[in-house]
Design a protein around this motif. Structure first.
Motif, PDB file in Angstrom:
ATOM      1  N   THR A 223       0.827  -1.210   0.000  1.00 25.46           N
ATOM      2  CA  THR A 223       0.000   0.000   0.000  1.00 25.46           C
ATOM      3  C   THR A 223       0.857   1.253   0.000  1.00 25.46           C
ATOM      4  OG1 THR A 223      -1.805  -1.122   1.151  1.00 25.46           O
ATOM      5  CG2 THR A 223      -1.770   1.277   1.268  1.00 25.46           C
ATOM      6  N   ASN A 224       1.918   1.262   0.808  1.00 31.16           N
ATOM      7  CA  ASN A 224       2.798   2.429   0.862  1.00 31.16           C
ATOM      8  C   ASN A 224       3.545   2.636  -0.443  1.00 31.16           C
ATOM      9  OD1 ASN A 224       2.293   3.477   3.463  1.00 31.16           O
ATOM     10  ND2 ASN A 224       3.511   1.861   4.395  1.00 31.16           N
ATOM     11  N   LEU A 225       3.902   1.552  -1.110  1.00 37.37           N
ATOM     12  CA  LEU A 225       4.544   1.677  -2.425  1.00 37.37           C
ATOM     13  C   LEU A 225       3.567   2.220  -3.457  1.00 37.37           C
ATOM     14  CD1 LEU A 225       6.728  -1.566  -2.686  1.00 37.37           C
ATOM     15  CD2 LEU A 225       7.563   0.784  -2.811  1.00 37.37           C
ATOM     16  N   ILE A 226       2.341   1.699  -3.454  1.00 40.33           N
ATOM     17  CA  ILE A 226       1.344   2.127  -4.432  1.00 40.33           C
ATOM     18  C   ILE A 226       1.003   3.604  -4.257  1.00 40.33           C
ATOM     19  CG2 ILE A 226      -1.070   1.857  -5.140  1.00 40.33           C
ATOM     20  CD1 ILE A 226      -0.826  -1.109  -4.485  1.00 40.33           C
ATOM     21  N   LYS A 227       0.799   4.022  -3.016  1.00 37.30           N
ATOM     22  CA  LYS A 227       0.403   5.411  -2.754  1.00 37.30           C
ATOM     23  C   LYS A 227       1.558   6.391  -2.856  1.00 37.30           C
ATOM     24  CE  LYS A 227      -3.668   4.532   0.087  1.00 37.30           C
ATOM     25  NZ  LYS A 227      -4.346   4.786   1.387  1.00 37.30           N
ATOM     26  N   GLY A 228       2.787   5.874  -2.973  1.00 32.98           N
ATOM     27  CA  GLY A 228       3.934   6.764  -3.087  1.00 32.98           C
ATOM     28  C   GLY A 228       4.456   7.250  -1.764  1.00 32.98           C
ATOM     29  N   ASN A 229       3.974   6.675  -0.653  1.00 35.13           N
ATOM     30  CA  ASN A 229       4.501   7.039   0.659  1.00 35.13           C
ATOM     31  C   ASN A 229       5.909   6.505   0.846  1.00 35.13           C
ATOM     32  OD1 ASN A 229       1.990   8.152   1.218  1.00 35.13           O
ATOM     33  ND2 ASN A 229       1.220   6.279   2.183  1.00 35.13           N
ATOM     34  N   LEU A 230       6.229   5.462   0.094  1.00 35.63           N
ATOM     35  CA  LEU A 230       7.542   4.831   0.144  1.00 35.63           C
ATOM     36  C   LEU A 230       8.130   4.866  -1.260  1.00 35.63           C
ATOM     37  CD1 LEU A 230       9.500   3.194   1.979  1.00 35.63           C
ATOM     38  CD2 LEU A 230       8.293   1.134   1.248  1.00 35.63           C
ATOM     39  N   LEU A 231       9.302   5.439  -1.398  1.00 34.06           N
ATOM     40  CA  LEU A 231       9.950   5.552  -2.715  1.00 34.06           C
ATOM     41  C   LEU A 231       9.000   6.080  -3.780  1.00 34.06           C
ATOM     42  CD1 LEU A 231      12.118   2.299  -2.904  1.00 34.06           C
ATOM     43  CD2 LEU A 231      12.888   4.634  -2.484  1.00 34.06           C
ATOM     44  N   PRO A 232       8.586   7.336  -3.670  1.00 34.35           N
ATOM     45  CA  PRO A 232       7.604   7.891  -4.621  1.00 34.35           C
ATOM     46  C   PRO A 232       8.081   7.934  -6.063  1.00 34.35           C
ATOM     47  CG  PRO A 232       8.554   9.614  -3.225  1.00 34.35           C
ATOM     48  CD  PRO A 232       8.991   8.311  -2.652  1.00 34.35           C
ATOM     49  N   SER A 233       9.387   7.833  -6.294  1.00 31.69           N
ATOM     50  CA  SER A 233       9.900   7.867  -7.660  1.00 31.69           C
ATOM     51  C   SER A 233       9.965   6.481  -8.300  1.00 31.69           C
ATOM     52  CB  SER A 233      11.305   8.491  -7.678  1.00 31.69           C
ATOM     53  OG  SER A 233      12.201   7.692  -6.915  1.00 31.69           O
ATOM     54  N   ALA A 234       9.761   5.417  -7.503  1.00 33.37           N
ATOM     55  CA  ALA A 234       9.882   4.058  -8.028  1.00 33.37           C
ATOM     56  C   ALA A 234       8.680   3.691  -8.887  1.00 33.37           C
ATOM     57  CB  ALA A 234      10.013   3.063  -6.876  1.00 33.37           C
ATOM     58  N   LEU A 235       8.922   2.914  -9.931  1.00 34.31           N
ATOM     59  CA  LEU A 235       7.848   2.371 -10.758  1.00 34.31           C
ATOM     60  C   LEU A 235       7.326   1.093 -10.112  1.00 34.31           C
ATOM     61  CD1 LEU A 235       9.488   2.732 -14.308  1.00 34.31           C
ATOM     62  CD2 LEU A 235       8.054   4.389 -13.089  1.00 34.31           C
ATOM     63  N   LEU A 236       6.046   0.813 -10.324  1.00 33.95           N
ATOM     64  CA  LEU A 236       5.419  -0.348  -9.708  1.00 33.95           C
ATOM     65  C   LEU A 236       4.537  -1.049 -10.735  1.00 33.95           C
ATOM     66  CD1 LEU A 236       5.197  -1.703  -6.895  1.00 33.95           C
ATOM     67  CD2 LEU A 236       3.123  -0.367  -6.525  1.00 33.95           C
ATOM     68  N   TRP A 237       4.742  -2.353 -10.886  1.00 32.34           N
ATOM     69  CA  TRP A 237       3.948  -3.163 -11.817  1.00 32.34           C
ATOM     70  C   TRP A 237       3.373  -4.342 -11.039  1.00 32.34           C
ATOM     71  CZ3 TRP A 237       6.225  -6.209 -16.613  1.00 32.34           C
ATOM     72  CH2 TRP A 237       5.149  -6.709 -17.371  1.00 32.34           C
ATOM     73  N   ILE A 238       2.047  -4.459 -11.011  1.00 32.38           N
ATOM     74  CA  ILE A 238       1.347  -5.525 -10.297  1.00 32.38           C
ATOM     75  C   ILE A 238       0.557  -6.345 -11.302  1.00 32.38           C
ATOM     76  CG2 ILE A 238      -0.343  -6.057  -8.488  1.00 32.38           C
ATOM     77  CD1 ILE A 238       0.246  -3.238  -7.348  1.00 32.38           C
ATOM     78  N   THR A 239       0.613  -7.664 -11.188  1.00 30.40           N
ATOM     79  CA  THR A 239      -0.213  -8.521 -12.037  1.00 30.40           C
ATOM     80  C   THR A 239      -1.189  -9.299 -11.155  1.00 30.40           C
ATOM     81  OG1 THR A 239       1.137 -10.552 -11.994  1.00 30.40           O
ATOM     82  CG2 THR A 239       1.780  -8.822 -13.558  1.00 30.40           C
TER      83      THR A 239
END
Length: 583
Positions: A223-239
């Motif tokens: 959740t923190n990765l998706i919302k950008g609370n953690l590493l806001p510059s990182a790309l995220l790919w979920i399948t």
């Protein structure tokens, strides 16, 4: 009198307002964020249309939908929550709510390597991508292709690091991990890599298989990765499988892609490429096309693969018997060819029951990878499993770089689902077995029992029971139970299930050999007297199934022709998704 609710968002809202007494109670007594309660006197005498209109006037369209989602969650109506979320994701595409006056949309095809690239008309970068698709459709292969092309310098060279974190592996972790600890666990060489360095590089995290996630502790991190609370510059790919995508709020995802599998032309191409013998390829293609259900299922590559193996063997035999025409019959032949030639019949039943027990109990838990202890709980010996079948394979996992642990898995989830169904069918003599299985599958939040249910129902038919008796001895389940189960499924089709769940129930009826609903609609179509308003909800769903099963690919689908005053046209969403253009 309430104003007519006519916009796309309003239609999404209207189709979700069921169990009106509970809806009214929540609107009167509960508050949601900044939204006020609606006085009892304004709601008491309103019908569904009136409530929708009142909510829109009180909260605005978007606000009304947010309130509705919260109420449905509190009422544990998970199918409705899933459907409404999916409708919201589709709204801009189905009804085109942009400033353009043209009510038309066309799907945009995006290559795997381009999922983070901007499309025409968008200026802000894409950071979060959700890719959905059925089991076996190619999600993991797409991830692997993306990583391979990046590693070989062919694409996405602006990304410095890619961390692939499959949920099936994350489920094996014990305890809680921070993000940097998680990376150290998966790649011990990164222990020299400090958390502060993550901010210096362009990083992509890939979480493959959200529907397989079992660990609640991962929710906070993800959740923190998706919302950008953690590493806001990182790309995220979920399948994920489609049924599990409602776990993520739509506003948190900037791009949704769907892998639809092989087109009809690509199915033919697959078989022709697989077999150098053109005559054999043509015969197999002709047979697969003759069974519409089988042909439709072959849009999933793994079922093309299974069908190719089975049909190649059958067409090579002089005394091949009846050619399989359903998914269950195909998988039975795969099972028979795998064991009958290698093992004595007396040993097969015992071994299959043990292997099926392992498959079923792990499927119930959502486990796709298991340790030797799991095998022992099913009375299986690891060496016996590997020697007997080749269905399970050993995978060596290096933990912390200090030791190796053997884990086991089925070569594909569909094999696990088939063996689980076989175990339950052979070991459970309850008269309500099939009806209970339907209920359990519909209760599943992520749809992980859908294919298992189809296999279980297919195994109960007379034709499969005859084949199983030859292989395993006496089996059970009377035709009376099958008929009652078919009627129960038809009753469920009338209910307010998500379109995907409804389509799966039609596949279940097909496995049972009951096509009465579909045949009714086909008679309407052939007579030229089809009126959407005159169809029952079940027949309307059958219309969707018939259109999906059509021999012709749908280039343009005019949804306006099928609008109904009761808003049942939401059942046609699967047709909208598969058509090239929707009006």
């Amino acid at each position: 009198m309430a104003n007519k609710v006519c916009t796309a968002l309003a239609r999404c809202l209207l189709s979700s307002l069921y169990e009106l007494t509970k809806i009214k109670y929540n609107l009167i007594h509960l508050a949601y964020e900044k939204y006020r309660r609606i006085p009892r006197g304004q709601l008491e005498n309103l019908n569904r249309m009136g409530i929708a209109d009142m909510m829109i006037r009180s909260y605005g369209e978007v606000g009304a939908l947010k309130v509705t989602l919260e109420i449905l969650k509190k009422m544990n109506l998970n199918d409705l929550v899933q459907r409404l979320n999916e409708d919201l994701q589709k709204c801009n595409h189905i009804f085109n709510l942009s400033s353009s006056k043209k009510r038309q949309t066309e799907d945009t095809t995006v290559k795997c390597n381009d999922i983070f690239k901007l499309l025409c008309g968008r200026e802000t970068p894409i950071r979060t991508v959700l890719t959905k698709g059925a089991a076996g459709i190619g999600k993991t292969v797409s991830v692997q292709k993306f990583i391979l092309d990046w590693a070989e310098g062919k694409a996405n060279q602006d990304i410095h690091f890619i961390f692939a974190l499959p949920f099936r592996d994350l489920n094996l972790l014990e305890g809680e991990f921070s993000l940097i600890e998680l990376l150290h666990y998966f790649d011990p060489e990164l222990k020299l890599f400090q958390s502060t360095e993550l901010f210096r590089w362009k990083i992509l995290f890939i979480f493959d298989g959200l529907d397989e996630c079992q660990k609640i502790s991962l929710d906070v991190l993800l959740t923190n990765l998706i919302k950008g609370n953690l590493l806001p510059s990182a790309l995220l790919w979920i399948t994920s499988r489609p049924a599990a995508t409602n776990q993520i709020l739509p506003e948190c995802i900037e791009r949704v892609t769907e892998i639809r599998g092989f087109s009809d032309a690509q199915k033919e191409e697959y078989f022709r490429r697989r077999f150098s013998d053109e005559s054999l390829a043509s015969r197999i293609i002709t047979h697969v096309k003759s069974s519409r259900s089988l042909f439709i299922m072959c849009h999933i590559p793994v079922f093309c693969w299974i069908s190719a193996i089975v049909l190649e063997s059958l067409f090579s035999e002089s005394d091949r018997g009846e050619i399989p025409r359903t998914l269950t019959e195909i998988c039975y032949r795969k099972l028979k060819d795998g064991w009958m030639k290698k093992n004595e019949t007396k040993l097969i039943t015992c071994f299959l029951l043990k292997l099926g027990k392992l498959a079923f109990h792990n499927l119930e838990k959502g486990k796709l990878i298991f340790y030797e202890e799991d095998l022992k709980q099913s009375d299986l010996d690891a060496r016996e499993t590997l020697v007997y079948s080749g269905v399970c394979t050993e995978v060596f996992k290096e933990e912390y770089g200090l030791y190796q642990t053997k884990v086991y898995c089925f070569v594909h989830l569909s094999i696990q689902e088939y063996l689980a169904a076989l175990y339950v069918f052979l070991s459970n003599s309850s008269a309500d077995l099939l009806k209970t299985a339907v209920k359990e599958a519909l209760r599943s939040k992520n749809g992980h029992l859908d294919l298992y249910l189809r296999f279980l129902l297919g195994l109960s038919t007379d034709s499969i029971q005859t084949l199983l008796q030859r292989l395993l001895g006496q089996t059970r389940t009377s035709s009376h139970n099958i008929e009652k189960t078919a009627q129960y499924i038809k009753g469920k089709i009338k209910e307010n299930l998500s379109p995907e769940r409804t389509i799966n129930l039609f596949h279940c009826l097909n496995e049972l050999g009951d096509n009465s609903l579909v045949e009714e609609v086909q008679r309407y179509l052939n007579s030229g007297s089809l009126s959407a308003e005159n169809l029952s909800p079940a027949q309307y769903s059958a219309l969707t199934f018939v259109m999906l099963m059509s021999d012709e690919e749908l280039d343009v689908f005019d949804l306006k022709k099928f609008f109904r005053s009761d808003n049942e046209h939401w059942r046609l969403l699967p047709v909208v998704k598969t058509s090239k253009t929707a009006l």
